[in-house]
Design a protein around this motif. Structure first.
Motif, PDB file in Angstrom:
ATOM      1  N   HIS A 248     102.753 113.049  41.975  1.00 44.24           N
ATOM      2  CA  HIS A 248     101.301 113.131  42.209  1.00 44.24           C
ATOM      3  C   HIS A 248     100.567 113.096  40.874  1.00 44.24           C
ATOM      4  CE1 HIS A 248     103.000 114.821  45.887  1.00 44.24           C
ATOM      5  NE2 HIS A 248     101.897 114.465  46.484  1.00 44.24           N
TER       6      HIS A 248
ATOM      7  N   LYS B 243     100.406 121.661  47.291  1.00 43.56           N
ATOM      8  CA  LYS B 243     101.778 121.539  46.769  1.00 43.56           C
ATOM      9  C   LYS B 243     101.799 121.737  45.259  1.00 43.56           C
ATOM     10  CE  LYS B 243     102.344 117.337  48.397  1.00 43.56           C
ATOM     11  NZ  LYS B 243     101.023 117.324  49.050  1.00 43.56           N
TER      12      LYS B 243
ATOM     13  N   SER C 259      95.260 114.422  54.166  1.00 44.76           N
ATOM     14  CA  SER C 259      96.633 114.816  53.869  1.00 44.76           C
ATOM     15  C   SER C 259      97.532 114.782  55.108  1.00 44.76           C
ATOM     16  CB  SER C 259      96.605 116.224  53.281  1.00 44.76           C
ATOM     17  OG  SER C 259      97.834 116.484  52.673  1.00 44.76           O
ATOM     18  N   PHE C 260      98.813 114.443  54.880  1.00 45.16           N
ATOM     19  CA  PHE C 260      99.778 114.413  55.978  1.00 45.16           C
ATOM     20  C   PHE C 260     100.158 115.844  56.352  1.00 45.16           C
ATOM     21  CE2 PHE C 260     104.028 114.023  57.874  1.00 45.16           C
ATOM     22  CZ  PHE C 260     103.804 113.020  58.790  1.00 45.16           C
TER      23      PHE C 260
ATOM     24  N   ALA D  65     102.816 106.098  49.515  1.00 46.15           N
ATOM     25  CA  ALA D  65     103.923 106.989  49.896  1.00 46.15           C
ATOM     26  C   ALA D  65     105.093 106.200  50.472  1.00 46.15           C
ATOM     27  CB  ALA D  65     103.431 108.016  50.923  1.00 46.15           C
TER      28      ALA D  65
ATOM     29  N   THR E 246     109.371 109.972  46.211  1.00 45.36           N
ATOM     30  CA  THR E 246     110.074 110.953  47.038  1.00 45.36           C
ATOM     31  C   THR E 246     111.226 111.603  46.267  1.00 45.36           C
ATOM     32  OG1 THR E 246     109.403 109.841  49.035  1.00 45.36           O
ATOM     33  CG2 THR E 246     111.374 111.199  49.190  1.00 45.36           C
TER      34      THR E 246
ATOM     35  N   PHE F  80     109.707 113.886  43.602  1.00 45.14           N
ATOM     36  CA  PHE F  80     109.254 115.147  44.213  1.00 45.14           C
ATOM     37  C   PHE F  80     110.450 116.052  44.497  1.00 45.14           C
ATOM     38  CE2 PHE F  80     108.156 117.947  47.695  1.00 45.14           C
ATOM     39  CZ  PHE F  80     106.833 118.299  47.470  1.00 45.14           C
TER      40      PHE F  80
ATOM     41  N   ARG G 255     115.250 119.898  45.326  1.00 46.94           N
ATOM     42  CA  ARG G 255     115.805 119.531  46.635  1.00 46.94           C
ATOM     43  C   ARG G 255     117.043 118.670  46.462  1.00 46.94           C
ATOM     44  NH1 ARG G 255     110.830 119.564  49.716  1.00 46.94           N
ATOM     45  NH2 ARG G 255     109.989 121.579  49.126  1.00 46.94           N
TER      46      ARG G 255
ATOM     47  N   TYR H 179     105.373 121.887  58.469  1.00 44.47           N
ATOM     48  CA  TYR H 179     105.502 120.808  57.489  1.00 44.47           C
ATOM     49  C   TYR H 179     105.384 121.360  56.066  1.00 44.47           C
ATOM     50  CZ  TYR H 179     104.876 116.468  54.976  1.00 44.47           C
ATOM     51  OH  TYR H 179     105.033 115.438  54.068  1.00 44.47           O
TER      52      TYR H 179
ATOM     53  N   SER I 166     113.214 120.115  53.339  1.00 41.70           N
ATOM     54  CA  SER I 166     114.222 119.085  53.591  1.00 41.70           C
ATOM     55  C   SER I 166     114.646 118.357  52.337  1.00 41.70           C
ATOM     56  CB  SER I 166     113.668 118.029  54.530  1.00 41.70           C
ATOM     57  OG  SER I 166     113.171 118.591  55.667  1.00 41.70           O
TER      58      SER I 166
ATOM     59  N   HIS J  65     113.449 113.446  54.346  1.00 45.96           N
ATOM     60  CA  HIS J  65     111.996 113.246  54.317  1.00 45.96           C
ATOM     61  C   HIS J  65     111.589 111.839  54.783  1.00 45.96           C
ATOM     62  CE1 HIS J  65     107.933 114.283  53.163  1.00 45.96           C
ATOM     63  NE2 HIS J  65     107.837 113.177  52.458  1.00 45.96           N
TER      64      HIS J  65
ATOM     65  N   LYS K 211     108.732 111.775  57.555  1.00 44.38           N
ATOM     66  CA  LYS K 211     107.391 111.296  57.224  1.00 44.38           C
ATOM     67  C   LYS K 211     107.338 109.790  56.932  1.00 44.38           C
ATOM     68  CE  LYS K 211     103.640 111.487  53.898  1.00 44.38           C
ATOM     69  NZ  LYS K 211     103.202 111.853  52.553  1.00 44.38           N
TER      70      LYS K 211
END
Ligand code: ADP
Ligand code: NI
Length: 216
Positions: free
Chosen positions: A25, A64, A100-101, A125, A134, A137, A143, A161, A166, A171, A175
């Motif tokens: 981001h 986040k 936002s999701f 995304a 991804t 992140f 993760r 969410y 995960s 992910h 998503k």
């Protein structure tokens, strides 16, 4: 008011806040969203000033990145210091809240400008860039790359969410692969198809390398 000068100041404001982000981001994400939103605007219409400012400010209060932020405090303080009408300010803040999701609690923005910024954020995304973001992140949050003991969760509420931990590969199923069908504008729907197919190809290759694909 000189709108271009306000846009320039918003650009510097977002850069200052997000320049050191390592979760996908960062400021480059903001610029890509703004450019993609401008491209969508040329095809779909909408107010360029609103779209520009909402794009530039859309992640400056993201929970986040800034879990302790008061509601939209950065975006609000920027807008309050500028000579912008209350109507425009409220439109911009509303877009930031709506795009936002949030799993099944995701919203369709009420304005064309919001639908365009949401599409631009979602286009960034998915596809090759989405894959890179991804795993960035996931790395930043500690993760796992993948975890086949996890079952992708469908229809998560906003709370589920946000608290979800995960692995990065999961992910995709929770998503990224859903976004193609959630695009608002026809222009973004067309752009999403190619990016979606690339992710499917990538996932097939990933699973093939692990020999887990049954049709190998
Ligand atoms: P939004 O920008 O709409 O608020 P998200 O909160 O879903 O969207 O996160 C933005 C990006 O962060 C995702 O597209 C993805 O690249 C990454 N991300 C979010 N959650 C995860 C996760 N559990 N694993 C890996 N990447 C994630
Ligand atoms: Ni974003």
């Amino acid at each position: 008011m000189n709108q271009q000068e306000i846009i320039n100041r918003a650009t510097l404001f977002a850069k200052d806040i997000l320049k050191n982000d390592a979760t996908g981001h960062d400021f480059d994400h903001v610029i890509r969203v703004k450019e993609k939103a401008m491209y969508l605007q040329r095809h779909e219409g909408g107010d360029i000033f609103i779209i520009s400012l909402a794009s530039l400010l859309h992640d400056v209060d993201d929970h986040k990145l800034f879990p302790n932020h008061q509601h939209l405090e950065n975006a609000t303080s920027f807008l309050d210091a500028e000579d912008i009408s209350e109507t425009d300010k409220n439109k911009i803040l509303e877009i930031i809240q709506q795009i936002s999701f949030k799993g099944k609690d995701s919203q369709t923005p009420s304005t064309l400008e919001g639908r365009i910024v949401q599409d631009a954020d979602r286009l960034d995304a998915i596809g090759a860039i989405g894959i890179a973001r991804t795993f960035a992140f996931g790395g930043a949050k500690g993760r796992k790359l993948y975890d086949f003991t996890e079952r992708p969760k469908r229809d998560m509420t906003e709370g589920e969410y946000l608290n979800n931990n995960s692995s990065s590969l999961t992910h995709f199923y929770e998503k990224l692969l859903l976004l193609k069908d959630l695009m608002n504008t026809d222009t973004a729907k067309k752009m999403a198809g190619r990016r979606h197919r690339f992710m499917q190809l990538y996932l097939k290759e990933f699973l093939d390398e692990l020999n887990l694909n049954e049709d190998d």
